[in-house]
Design a protein around this motif. Structure first.
Motif, PDB file in Angstrom:
ATOM      1  N   UNK A   1       3.489  15.858  -6.656  1.00 47.37           N
ATOM      2  CA  UNK A   1       4.040  15.493  -5.397  1.00 47.37           C
ATOM      3  C   UNK A   1       4.083  16.593  -4.351  1.00 47.37           C
ATOM      4  N   UNK A   2       3.709  16.511  -3.131  1.00 51.85           N
ATOM      5  CA  UNK A   2       3.887  17.519  -2.129  1.00 51.85           C
ATOM      6  C   UNK A   2       5.387  17.928  -1.790  1.00 51.85           C
ATOM      7  N   UNK A   3       5.777  18.958  -1.400  1.00 53.73           N
ATOM      8  CA  UNK A   3       6.966  19.319  -1.445  1.00 53.73           C
ATOM      9  C   UNK A   3       7.663  18.557  -0.011  1.00 53.73           C
ATOM     10  N   UNK A   4       6.727  18.327   0.954  1.00 58.62           N
ATOM     11  CA  UNK A   4       7.043  17.648   2.220  1.00 58.62           C
ATOM     12  C   UNK A   4       7.253  16.025   1.800  1.00 58.62           C
ATOM     13  N   UNK A   5       8.658  15.477   2.705  1.00 59.13           N
ATOM     14  CA  UNK A   5       8.928  14.172   2.348  1.00 59.13           C
ATOM     15  C   UNK A   5       7.692  13.239   2.960  1.00 59.13           C
ATOM     16  N   UNK A   6       7.568  12.236   2.376  1.00 57.75           N
ATOM     17  CA  UNK A   6       6.529  11.291   2.678  1.00 57.75           C
ATOM     18  C   UNK A   6       6.628  10.546   3.910  1.00 57.75           C
ATOM     19  N   UNK A   7       7.972  10.442   4.341  1.00 59.35           N
ATOM     20  CA  UNK A   7       8.354   9.626   5.441  1.00 59.35           C
ATOM     21  C   UNK A   7       8.573  10.709   6.768  1.00 59.35           C
ATOM     22  N   UNK A   8       9.362  11.608   6.288  1.00 59.52           N
ATOM     23  CA  UNK A   8      10.093  12.446   7.533  1.00 59.52           C
ATOM     24  C   UNK A   8       9.219  13.898   7.656  1.00 59.52           C
TER      25      UNK A   8
ATOM     26  N   UNK B   1       0.868  -1.190   0.115  1.00 53.04           N
ATOM     27  CA  UNK B   1      -0.102   0.122  -0.037  1.00 53.04           C
ATOM     28  C   UNK B   1       0.961   1.307   0.015  1.00 53.04           C
ATOM     29  N   UNK B   2       1.874   1.266   0.740  1.00 53.98           N
ATOM     30  CA  UNK B   2       2.928   2.395   0.687  1.00 53.98           C
ATOM     31  C   UNK B   2       3.207   2.604  -0.773  1.00 53.98           C
ATOM     32  N   UNK B   3       3.412   1.764  -1.615  1.00 50.03           N
ATOM     33  CA  UNK B   3       3.920   1.957  -2.926  1.00 50.03           C
ATOM     34  C   UNK B   3       2.723   2.636  -3.764  1.00 50.03           C
ATOM     35  N   UNK B   4       1.651   1.897  -3.542  1.00 49.07           N
ATOM     36  CA  UNK B   4       0.603   2.496  -4.417  1.00 49.07           C
ATOM     37  C   UNK B   4      -0.138   3.990  -3.945  1.00 49.07           C
ATOM     38  N   UNK B   5      -0.270   3.941  -2.505  1.00 46.02           N
ATOM     39  CA  UNK B   5      -0.607   5.633  -2.072  1.00 46.02           C
ATOM     40  C   UNK B   5       0.578   6.580  -2.518  1.00 46.02           C
ATOM     41  N   UNK B   6       1.851   6.256  -2.876  1.00 52.86           N
ATOM     42  CA  UNK B   6       2.756   7.391  -3.246  1.00 52.86           C
ATOM     43  C   UNK B   6       2.557   7.574  -4.671  1.00 52.86           C
ATOM     44  N   UNK B   7       2.162   6.552  -5.637  1.00 53.83           N
ATOM     45  CA  UNK B   7       1.868   6.584  -6.942  1.00 53.83           C
ATOM     46  C   UNK B   7       0.825   7.695  -7.203  1.00 53.83           C
ATOM     47  N   UNK B   8      -0.282   7.792  -6.318  1.00 52.84           N
ATOM     48  CA  UNK B   8      -1.314   8.810  -6.497  1.00 52.84           C
ATOM     49  C   UNK B   8      -0.872  10.079  -6.465  1.00 52.84           C
TER      50      UNK B   8
END
Length: 502
Positions: A397-404, A385-392
């Motif tokens: 892309x948001x300028x804010x990192x998805x993890x940090x 799901x991490x992979x699929x959610x990021x592809x959306x």
């Protein structure tokens, strides 16, 4: 952020010796006040004890002690925004602490006192008075008096102030540190620890090196940690093995001790650390983790070679170094870990690793490979799901990192051609898995994958699956805009689920 202070040592009952006082601001007086707590030694660090409500039901913002041991407390009165007014309270023990000559002298300054008088004040009950005396002795360059107290006083606190004073002087002239080298063999654990700490803050003192090396086996983890830190300042490759051995022999896996050893290893330098790992996987896990952390502190791209380690803890340390710093040249190697068997089990460590691997693909701009990660049926659904959610979020892309959540902007409007066909091919199978369905159907709508419109519609008409899946399916149908959208929406308005009707 509100006031925090350490008890100076006078004015309160003995119970509060070495306690802290924290303004615990929670927006309303009924839930706020001053919390007191202390710490006690635990390994190379400390643990919290005696946490309790000291003065309560006051919306305090700051706290301080005066020289008579009385507490001054500022009161915000009420609410986060405040009422445009405030109060200052004074709290005192009934039998107030009487001023003595040292307290009175503080008002005019300690520089009027001679070195002998200042030496006697180093054991004063009030921490602020002791510290002022220490600073005054340093200003007078009173080396002999400080050495006398450090070596001969029967008061531990006075000895520590003397050691710290000599440390201040030793930063500009190493000769002032030579008299305290012998204290590395003192019977008092804290004297040994603080002496090592002072030596770590100064330029390396050759006369202390042998004794510091011996302290790596000290009975006290706290002493070992400060000795390790001081030893690292010599930048001697010969110290790497003894430093790593400290962690191997520490059965408690003390995080404070590990940090101090890592700092020492970083001081030694990356080339010597890399050679230790290059010998093969002969080092114990604790040592390999420490080497990875030290290379991280140095920003050394060679930490990426730890990604091939068989131990999850070591690999995660390397992954965090590459992703979190970040070390951009190694991000592609981190992304390749989507094939690793380490991701197959679902736990806290593999979750932290999977998020970074997925985000490395996201940042790499190779979306087609992200689809491969999502289609790996041997991986837990959480990771897929991490992979699929990021592809959306691929195209914008948001300028804010998805993890940090750090500010790490990427190129906007990234092309989706690299994975659109792969996603269209994989989508029918992914949608059948209910744990992946919400994220997959969101992608179907985002990229207008018309080839699965009928499958999406049929799944929505089947009410055997969960509410979240049905909501995602309906939102995707709306984006695909089939000819019969209006009639589908009318039927959805009568659905048993409130979320779907909404």
């Amino acid at each position: 952020p509100s006031g925090l202070i350490h008890y100076p040592g006078v004015g309160l009952p003995d119970r509060y010796a070495d306690h802290f006082f924290l303004c615990d601001f929670r927006g309303t007086p009924s839930k706020s006040g001053v919390r007191s707590f202390a710490v006690k030694p635990k390994g190379a660090g400390f643990e919290l004890i005696d946490s309790h409500e000291f003065i309560w039901q006051i919306l305090c913002t700051d706290i301080d002690f005066d020289l008579k041991g009385r507490i001054y407390l500022s009161d915000w009165v009420n609410g986060w925004d405040g009422l445009g007014k405030g109060r200052i309270y004074r709290f005192a023990k009934r039998d107030a602490y009487p001023e003595d000559s040292a307290v009175k002298a503080l008002a005019t300054g300690f520089d009027t006192l001679n070195a002998s008088q200042l030496k006697d004040i180093l054991s004063h009950a009030d921490q602020r008075i002791r510290q002022e005396a220490q600073f005054a002795l340093v200003r007078k360059n009173a080396v002999a008096e400080l050495v006398d107290v450090a070596n001969g006083s029967d008061n531990r606190i006075a000895r520590l102030h003397a050691i710290w004073g000599l440390g201040q002087l030793g930063r500009s002239d190493q000769r002032h540190l030579e008299p305290i080298v012998a204290l590395l063999s003192d019977r008092d654990n804290e004297v040994r620890a603080q002496t090592a700490k002072v030596l770590a803050d100064a330029q390396p003192l050759p006369a202390a090196k042998a004794k510091l090396s011996g302290l790596l086996n000290d009975e006290s983890l706290r002493v070992r940690g400060f000795a390790a830190h001081a030893l690292g300042k010599f930048s001697d490759p010969a110290t790497v093995d003894p430093l790593l051995q400290v962690l191997v022999e520490d059965e408690t896996a003390d995080p404070f001790l590990r940090h101090q050893v890592v700092m020492a290893l970083a001081d030694v330098g990356g080339d010597h650390l890399w050679s230790k790992w290059a010998l093969g996987k002969q080092q114990p896990t604790t040592a390999r983790v420490a080497l990875a952390l030290a290379l991280r502190r140095l920003g050394d791209e060679r930490v990426a070679l730890f990604l091939s380690d068989a131990n999850l803890q070591v690999v995660l340390a390397a992954a965090r170094a590459i992703h979190d710093e970040p070390l951009d040249d190694s991000m592609g190697q981190l992304a390749q870990l989507y094939q690793s068997d380490l991701l197959r089990e679902e736990n806290e460590q593999t979750d932290a690793l999977a998020r970074r691997v997925a985000n490395a693909w996201f940042r790499s701009g190779k979306g087609g490979l992200r689809v491969k990660m999502a289609t790996r049926s041997d991986l837990p659904a959480t990771f897929r799901n991490y992979a699929l959610e990021a592809l959306a979020d691929w195209q914008n892309p948001s300028p804010l990192d998805r993890v940090l959540n750090d500010y790490r902007p990427l190129q906007d409007n990234r092309p989706s051609a690299g994975f659109r066909d792969a996603l269209a091919k994989a989508a029918p199978e992914l949608i059948r898995d209910e744990s992946l369905r919400p994220a997959t159907v969101k992608l179907v709508g985002e990229f207008q994958l018309k080839g699965v419109t009928q499958q999406v519609a049929e799944l929505f008409n089947t009410r055997s699956h969960g509410e979240d899946s049905r909501v995602a399916l309906l939102e995707t149908i709306a984006k695909l805009a089939p000819a019969d959208l209006q009639s589908r929406l009318q039927r959805a308005a009568d659905d048993e689920s409130g979320k779907v009707r909404l």
